[in-house]
Design a protein around this motif. Structure first.
Motif, short mmCIF file in Angstrom:
data_model
loop_
_atom_site.label_atom_id
_atom_site.label_comp_id
_atom_site.label_asym_id
_atom_site.label_seq_id
_atom_site.Cartn_x
_atom_site.Cartn_y
_atom_site.Cartn_z
N VAL A 108 1.10 -1.26 0.00
CA VAL A 108 -0.04 -0.04 -0.01
C VAL A 108 0.75 1.44 -0.08
CG1 VAL A 108 -1.63 1.23 1.39
CG2 VAL A 108 -2.06 -0.99 1.06
N ASN A 109 0.36 2.09 -0.71
CA ASN A 109 1.26 3.59 -0.76
C ASN A 109 0.43 4.52 -0.49
OD1 ASN A 109 3.55 2.38 -1.90
ND2 ASN A 109 2.76 2.57 -4.11
N ILE A 110 0.99 5.49 0.61
CA ILE A 110 0.01 6.57 0.73
C ILE A 110 0.85 7.61 -0.03
CG2 ILE A 110 0.06 8.38 2.51
CD1 ILE A 110 -0.31 6.23 4.68
N VAL A 111 0.09 8.34 -0.85
CA VAL A 111 0.73 9.45 -2.00
C VAL A 111 0.09 10.70 -1.61
CG1 VAL A 111 1.14 9.92 -4.38
CG2 VAL A 111 0.70 7.67 -3.52
N ILE A 112 0.86 11.77 -1.27
CA ILE A 112 0.31 13.14 -1.19
C ILE A 112 0.71 13.90 -2.35
CG2 ILE A 112 0.80 15.09 0.38
CD1 ILE A 112 1.59 13.09 2.68
N VAL A 113 -0.09 14.34 -3.12
CA VAL A 113 0.06 15.12 -4.34
C VAL A 113 0.21 16.57 -4.05
CG1 VAL A 113 -0.52 15.44 -6.59
CG2 VAL A 113 -1.17 13.29 -5.49
N LEU A 114 1.15 17.30 -4.46
CA LEU A 114 1.31 18.83 -4.07
C LEU A 114 0.71 19.43 -5.14
CD1 LEU A 114 4.78 18.74 -2.48
CD2 LEU A 114 2.83 18.67 -1.21
N GLN A 115 0.43 20.89 -4.89
CA GLN A 115 -0.21 21.66 -5.93
C GLN A 115 0.80 21.70 -7.32
OE1 GLN A 115 -3.12 22.99 -6.44
NE2 GLN A 115 -4.19 23.31 -4.67
N ASP A 116 1.78 21.48 -7.30
CA ASP A 116 2.79 21.61 -8.51
C ASP A 116 3.00 20.25 -8.96
OD1 ASP A 116 4.44 20.40 -6.64
OD2 ASP A 116 5.90 21.85 -6.52
N ASP A 117 2.15 19.03 -8.35
CA ASP A 117 2.14 17.88 -8.92
C ASP A 117 3.29 16.93 -8.38
OD1 ASP A 117 -0.42 17.75 -10.16
OD2 ASP A 117 0.42 18.51 -12.12
N HIS A 118 4.03 17.43 -7.67
CA HIS A 118 5.36 16.81 -7.14
C HIS A 118 4.57 15.56 -6.22
CE1 HIS A 118 8.19 19.51 -8.39
NE2 HIS A 118 9.07 18.55 -8.18
N LEU A 119 5.12 14.51 -6.02
CA LEU A 119 4.46 13.37 -5.19
C LEU A 119 5.44 13.10 -4.04
CD1 LEU A 119 3.51 10.98 -7.98
CD2 LEU A 119 2.28 12.67 -7.03
N ILE A 120 4.68 12.93 -2.82
CA ILE A 120 5.34 12.31 -1.51
C ILE A 120 4.86 11.11 -1.03
CG2 ILE A 120 5.83 12.70 0.98
CD1 ILE A 120 5.27 15.89 0.25
N THR A 121 5.39 10.16 -1.24
CA THR A 121 5.05 8.73 -1.24
C THR A 121 5.69 8.08 -0.01
OG1 THR A 121 4.82 8.45 -3.73
CG2 THR A 121 4.64 6.70 -2.47
N GLU A 122 4.72 6.99 0.55
CA GLU A 122 5.39 6.22 1.55
C GLU A 122 4.81 4.82 1.46
OE1 GLU A 122 7.33 5.55 5.76
OE2 GLU A 122 7.56 6.92 3.98
N ASN A 123 5.79 3.85 1.55
CA ASN A 123 5.44 2.41 1.26
C ASN A 123 5.08 1.40 2.14
OD1 ASN A 123 6.48 -0.42 0.22
ND2 ASN A 123 5.33 0.21 -1.15
N PHE A 124 3.99 0.69 2.49
CA PHE A 124 3.94 -0.22 3.22
C PHE A 124 3.84 -1.79 2.79
CE2 PHE A 124 2.44 3.87 4.83
CZ PHE A 124 2.92 4.00 5.98
N PRO A 125 4.44 -2.77 2.69
CA PRO A 125 4.54 -3.91 2.55
C PRO A 125 3.21 -4.69 3.41
CG PRO A 125 6.68 -3.51 2.67
CD PRO A 125 6.04 -2.46 3.36
#
Length: 297
Positions: free
Chosen positions: A274-291
């Motif tokens: 499972v990935n938690i994906v935070i999308v910023l206004q400039d479309d940059h992605l912050i992602t955290e991965n959980f097996p």
């Protein structure tokens, strides 16, 4: 009306467990009586493996390991050659759901590079001048639910620029602190994945927060393995520049057929993340991965 052939399984949901009888009826409709050369019913279960385009040619051994793995096969003669009357004919059947030899029955699973499928197929042989008739119907195999629960394993997390993996240039990242928890990474496949996420601070405006379910399929043999991750579903859990310090619930149902209990065999593996994906206004992605591990209990 031409002659038609159909299969009706007794269970409306088509879900069966190992050791049960797969029961149903064959339905034959014809305008006038006709001659046939025998009716055969076949029940099959197989694991079909496929290589992604990037893996083909890497290992010669792959070409042997990706042959379909047959885990179930029964064939019975429902009717010897003869004549069927005009109108509707019903032929009941039942077949035991047991694996072939020392094979293991796995749950039905429709993936990209791994497919586990079970079917019942009927074939009616006809005279040389007439086309043979056939019809197949898929049914679903699930493990029996176990009485014991898997160990609940909550995972708290904190996401900051320093915690991110595979980032070459951190100076361009806005300052942010995101905290939360997954209630458990050992998950019952029939229950939702739950947790919470809190954006404590973020210097850049947020466009969206998403929850992504990923399948990780591995095919191969001792000589080498091809491992591919593909998205199953993507759920938006927050939209816009969310309030700081506000608790956002995480809730996701595992889709039927596209997920199965986590599997590992000598020829293939099916795992999930499972990935938690935070999308910023400039479309940059912050992602955290959980097996995660999926079970049926």
């Amino acid at each position: 009306m031409a002659t038609t052939l159909d299969i009706r399984l007794k269970k409306a949901n088509k879900i069966y467990h190992e050791g049960e009888l797969v029961q149903g009826v064959l339905l034959i409709n014809c305008k006038s009586d006709f001659q046939h050369q025998g009716i055969t019913l076949t029940m099959e279960g197989s694991v079909n493996l496929q290589l992604s385009a990037k893996s083909v040619g890497l290992f010669e051994a792959f070409y042997n390991s990706i042959k379909p793995i047959q885990i179930l096969h029964y064939s019975v003669e429902v009717s010897k050659p003869g004549r069927l009357p005009a109108g509707r004919t019903e032929m009941p059947f039942e077949l035991p759901l047991k694996p072939k030899g020392n094979k293991t029955l796995f749950e039905t699973y429709h993936g990209v590079f791994v497919n586990i499928q079970y079917t019942v197929k009927v074939e009616m042989k006809r005279s040389v001048l007439s086309k043979d008739l056939s019809k197949s119907s898929e049914f679903i195999v699930e493990y029996k639910q176990k009485s014991e629960q898997s160990v609940v394993k909550p995972v708290p997390f904190t996401i900051t620029p320093e915690s991110l993996q595979n980032i070459r240039e951190r100076s361009g990242l806005p300052k942010f602190v995101v905290r939360g928890k997954m209630d458990s990474v050992n998950c019952c496949i029939s229950k939702p994945l739950t947790g919470e996420i809190i954006v404590e601070q973020c210097a850049a405006p947020i466009k969206s927060i998403e929850l992504q379910l990923v399948r990780v399929e591995t095919c191969g043999c001792a000589e080498g393995y091809a491992k591919d991750a593909t998205e199953i579903q993507n759920i938006q859990i927050a939209e816009g520049d969310v309030c700081r310090g506000f608790t956002i619930p995480i809730f996701m149902i595992f889709p039927r057929l596209f997920t199965c209990p986590t599997l590992a065999t000598s020829n293939f593996k099916v795992e999930f993340e499972v990935n938690i994906v935070i999308v910023l206004q400039d479309d940059h992605l912050i992602t955290e991965n959980f097996p995660i591990k999926l079970f049926r209990f």
